[in-house]
Write an enzyme that holds these catalytic residues in place. Sequence first.
Site, PDB file in Angstrom:
ATOM      1  N   GLU A  16       0.759  -1.162   0.017  1.00 37.83           N
ATOM      2  CA  GLU A  16       0.178   0.014   0.051  1.00 37.83           C
ATOM      3  C   GLU A  16       0.877   1.519  -0.104  1.00 37.83           C
ATOM      4  OE1 GLU A  16      -2.945  -0.217   3.149  1.00 37.83           O
ATOM      5  OE2 GLU A  16      -4.078  -1.786   2.133  1.00 37.83           O
ATOM      6  N   GLU A  47      -7.007  -7.795  -0.341  1.00 39.10           N
ATOM      7  CA  GLU A  47      -7.391  -7.514   0.934  1.00 39.10           C
ATOM      8  C   GLU A  47      -8.760  -7.298   1.080  1.00 39.10           C
ATOM      9  OE1 GLU A  47      -5.377  -4.939   3.898  1.00 39.10           O
ATOM     10  OE2 GLU A  47      -3.469  -5.943   3.360  1.00 39.10           O
TER      11      GLU A  47
END
Length: 840
Positions: A190, A261
């Site tokens: 991320e 995710e």
Amino acid sequence: MVHIKSILLFAFFSVLLANVHGHKKKAGGGGPVVTYDGRSLIINGSRELLFSGSIHYPRSTPEMWTDLILKAKEGGLNLIQTYVFWNIHEPVQGQFNFEGNYDVVKFIKLIWEHGLWVTLRVGPYVEAEWNLGGFPYWLKEVPNITFRSYNEPFMYHMKQYTEMVLNLMKKEKLFADQGGPIIMAQIENEYNNVQLAYKDAGSKYVKWAADMAVGLYNGIPWFMCKQRDAPQTVISTCNGRQCGDTFPGPNGPNKPSLWTENWTAQYRVFGDSPSMRAAEDIAYSVARFFARNGTLNNYYMYHGGTNFGRTSSSFVTTRYYDEAPLDEYGLKREPKFGHLRDMHRAFRLSKKPLLWGTQHVQRITQNLEITTYEKAGTKICAAFLTNNHTKAPATITFRGVDYYLPAKSISILPDCKTVVFNTQTVVAQHSSRNFHASKKAKITKWEMYKESIPTIQDLEVKSKTPKELYRFTRDTSDYAWYSTRISFEKRDLPMRADILPVLQIASLGHALLAFVNGEFVGFGHGSNIEKSHVLSKPINLKPGVNDITLLAMTVGFPNSGAYMERRFAGPRAIALQGLMSGTLDITMNNWGQQVGVAGEKMQLYTEEGSSKVKWVPSSGPGGAVTWYKGYFNAPEGTSPVAIRMSSMAKGMIWVNGESMGRYWVSYLSAIDKPTQEEYHIPRSYLKPKGNLLVILEETGGNPDKIEILTVNRDTICSVITEYHPPHIKTWERKNNQFRAVVDPVQAAHLVCPDQKVVSAVEFVSFGEVDGACGAFIPGKCVSSKAHKVVEEQCLGKTECTVPFQREVLGDGDGDKDSCPDIAKTLAIQVRCSHSKRSSA
């Protein structure tokens, strides 16, 4: 001319093959080869739909791993995802630990033994609500380092760590091209969230990280989460709750759409109120993603587990993602577990059309949509019927048939005819978790030992001002003592008895205790959102020498954001207010300091360490910074074990020398309840008798009311309406034919866990119902007849089926309905237990 044709032919096939990214076998290797294109991952030559779940090995114990993996497989998963946590494996530079629940190799091999694949998230930055985002503390002390940037010191150590992990996997032959289960790996995590903070160095770092990873091992695909500018050598993937609507797709036509995710709930921090994510919402999001070309979904988390010891990041609770399909104890959280399992089966029934069919999208209205995957000239066809309206149900006419769709739902039709699954109508059973005080595990012989409150003379480390807390503790303890000494004349102090001086401490976090002349005067703390806080308390000062002592504490290191190496905590400014001369700043008064409390250094939480001090009997509430010791026998049965800490405040728990983690029950949420009251004790940590329980209570509590509990989900329920489809097991696809294997019947299905049987029918309603499993509320129209039917069908059985039949369940005579205007809901709640025969 022949030569030119050969060159052209070779060029044509080269271009063709370039559209499928291959990761070839190493010399001498065997097993599957993992490739990919714009549609999916291809494993050993076969396209795959991948249903994945995150399970982190250090958040459970090796004794739990097999059960977790088997339940994941039962839930329809074929892939397990895990991080590799740098700071547990290399806590001291050059010293590695892969023992116990840090044995990642054993964990991966167990996954492979049970026929599942693995995604390895190397990081080395993992976030994961994990201490310092997975970085070891010593990395902060490398000269001139900047984490996660194009910074030579950081890149040097990141590469060394990555290479160590990859070499370990290669040595154990765990990569897919070696015949192992690891089909994919992740580098970084991320990074788009912080990339702008690093400017050009951020962009250069992204490219370097990808090149470094692929250069070290190119036998499997690599990916980067939420990385819009991911280099072409890696796959950019989506993280979030609604990737079917928010993900624009990977940054390249030859990369598949992967969801790495899908957050099954919201992790908790101390002070949080309960937060849930419904099984229906998760199912809708996954169906939406697969309807829009997705072929991999990973549930983060599938099992959250426990943040043992000091592993959680700032303010994160010891219990992690308890609302996942498998709860903290590894028990199935229904209906989340079962509803997602049923959806996976629906996708598998649709596998051929999804992977080999051509997508066609027909938008009926702003909220209604039909998506088909169909292979021309064959009967291979699957459809997704979508109602995106959040409040209103709808009917879609598809190929001449009307289909009812509840609000915000998607129906899956593996043959473009038959609804086998709807995201909003839960056919799977529900469950309610129960905590029972153990009859056998009574805590005996509570004893206590109070830490002495040090003065500046007792503390060896001296400095003009208090040292910064992170750098001072170096992540070796949550605690650090600070003490200073100051003398006053009588005329310096307030003359009136009703006026007291005030001690004011401005802290950068996370929490602290204050003592004046050995007397506890107060406790203050920040929050996950605002770590800084100010503690102001009236105090008693005396003429002559006064000792002011602070016990500052962290509640985990930060785990996210830019420039993590530049964070600060601890006392920043200390002043005495209300003196006759005004306010006195004592920040630069010269301070003594010490990392940790004495009991930690003596290891009072072990049998050997506990013998180093004199314990005294404990009775009732105790004071601040007090150790408590007791013993208990292992609870009856084999159910998971927990400890209820409701009567305590804040501190740490050890059982037989193993840390269960931090507890904090005095930090109440907005609904005036602790975020977490029960704390997991793995059964593998227990002996049959004489288990040592040690507690460090920081602010004061009463250990007499602490309870050892057993945990189960023996309360199971079913809620079925007339719009629910039959159970997903009704259908199969065999030899390219989709068919019903039994007569499709709407029914409630109940299965007791662990081969238990239904011992009591606690609630039945056929009509209106409100509430949830474990807390149903009857509505206006209730059938007494239905209760008898359920008892006949279910009592004494491990599993049972109750058909949804008005004429059987209703209270009316024959075909007459006593409340014909009310839509019927069949709600059942039963209790399961071991039969007397099996428990005898």
